[in-house]
Scaffold this active site. Structure first.
Site, PDB file in Angstrom:
ATOM      1  N   LYS A  10      -2.147  -2.028  10.926  1.00 56.37           N
ATOM      2  CA  LYS A  10      -3.546  -2.396  11.659  1.00 56.37           C
ATOM      3  C   LYS A  10      -3.186  -3.762  12.165  1.00 56.37           C
ATOM      4  CE  LYS A  10      -4.238  -6.001   8.705  1.00 56.37           C
ATOM      5  NZ  LYS A  10      -4.591  -7.430   9.080  1.00 56.37           N
ATOM      6  N   ASP A 136      -6.208  -4.877   1.439  1.00 56.60           N
ATOM      7  CA  ASP A 136      -6.328  -4.152   2.815  1.00 56.60           C
ATOM      8  C   ASP A 136      -5.958  -2.553   2.425  1.00 56.60           C
ATOM      9  OD1 ASP A 136      -6.961  -6.197   4.706  1.00 56.60           O
ATOM     10  OD2 ASP A 136      -4.616  -6.584   4.809  1.00 56.60           O
TER      11      ASP A 136
END
Length: 289
Positions: A10, A136
């Site tokens: 990401k 995350d």
């Protein structure tokens, strides 16, 4: 039985820290999106009731320190699974890079073992479990594009950003996220405009998206590591439309619309940096199929 699962990296299009919470974590407001740089996870059922991590990358731990191991252990314990698994990790995402490689590996293990062990859990349930592993992991369970708040575990889905190239450059250093947060003075940061970033994504406005990238951790890391500062400067000189550090760094990424500019930025950075990648934004969520 074997199962292959992709674990995409990401980037943070926007990362804001609002305050420090009583529990010691920071209250964040982040816009994250997945890109098509991915680790490859191979899950194999084992006859014995053990969890085994296999990786050829010397920076990837093969024991309980590994987030993928922790994901498998958590599922086993929560659902009393009496089966073992071998987790082979083919690393393509740089380690300790601000790209959530370890978190994405853990999320891929959760999605894969949900299928391999026939647990029948939804993405929402897997994301909730992922939050116990790391901030995350919840986002990485879903993938796609999202606004993450709380300590990063409260996820609100967003549309895919405008299609563009992403060039990533990581110097040969690792950065401790905990150390960067520890050095951050929240009272002294310039907060990015998260609202305008969300608006640009909804409207598919590439230029507005580029104008509103921001990361409050960037100055802390740039002041500590000259290499990161140099990469950011060079990426801008080579013509990226927007340049930002991802997460706590040290990876810096640039956005560009056109192939010719992507090649110029990519080729220019290869003389400055150990690891350079040219990829696309994925933007859409994972499915459990």
């Amino acid at each position: 039985m074997k199962l292959l699962v992709k674990a995409p990296a990401k980037i943070n299009l926007s990362l804001d820290v609002l305050n420090k919470r009583p529990d010691g974590y920071h209250e964040v407001e982040m816009i994250m999106t997945t890109i098509d740089l991915a680790d490859r996870i191979e899950l194999s059922l084992e006859e014995n009731d053990t969890i085994k991590i296999i990786s050829l990358n010397r920076f990837v731990p093969d024991d309980q320190r590994n987030l993928a191991y922790q994901a498998a252990k958590l599922l086993k314990d929560k659902f009393y699974v009496q089966k073992g698994v071998s987790i082979k990790i083919e690393k393509n995402i740089p380690v300790a890079a601000g790209l959530a490689g370890g978190s994405s590996d853990a999320a891929a293990v959760l999605r894969g073992l949900n299928k391999l062990w026939n647990l029948g859990l939804s993405l929402d349930q897997l994301a909730e479990i992922g939050a116990e592993i790391g901030s995350d992991v919840s986002f990485c369970v879903y993938g796609g594009t999202a606004l993450a708040t709380g300590r990063g575990e409260i996820i609100k889905e967003l549309p895919a950003p405008p299609i563009c190239w992403v060039v990533l450059a990581k110097p040969f250093i690792g950065v401790s996220t905990a150390d960067i947060y520890k050095r951050l003075d929240v009272s002294a940061v310039n907060h990015p405009n998260t609202k305008l970033m969300i608006e640009s994504i909804y409207h598919g406005d590439y230029n507005q998206m580029c104008e509103n990238v921001g990361n409050v951790l960037e100055d802390v890391t740039l002041n500590l590591y000259e290499e990161v500062s140099q990469i950011k400067e060079q990426m801008g000189k080579f013509g990226a439309d927007a340049v930002l550090m991802s997460g706590s760094g040290p990876t810096v990424f640039g956005l560009m619309h056109h192939d010719s500019r992507m090649h110029r930025v990519y080729n220019g950075l290869r003389g400055f940096c150990d690891q350079v990648f040219a990829v696309r934004i994925i933007g859409s969520r994972h499915s459990l199929d």
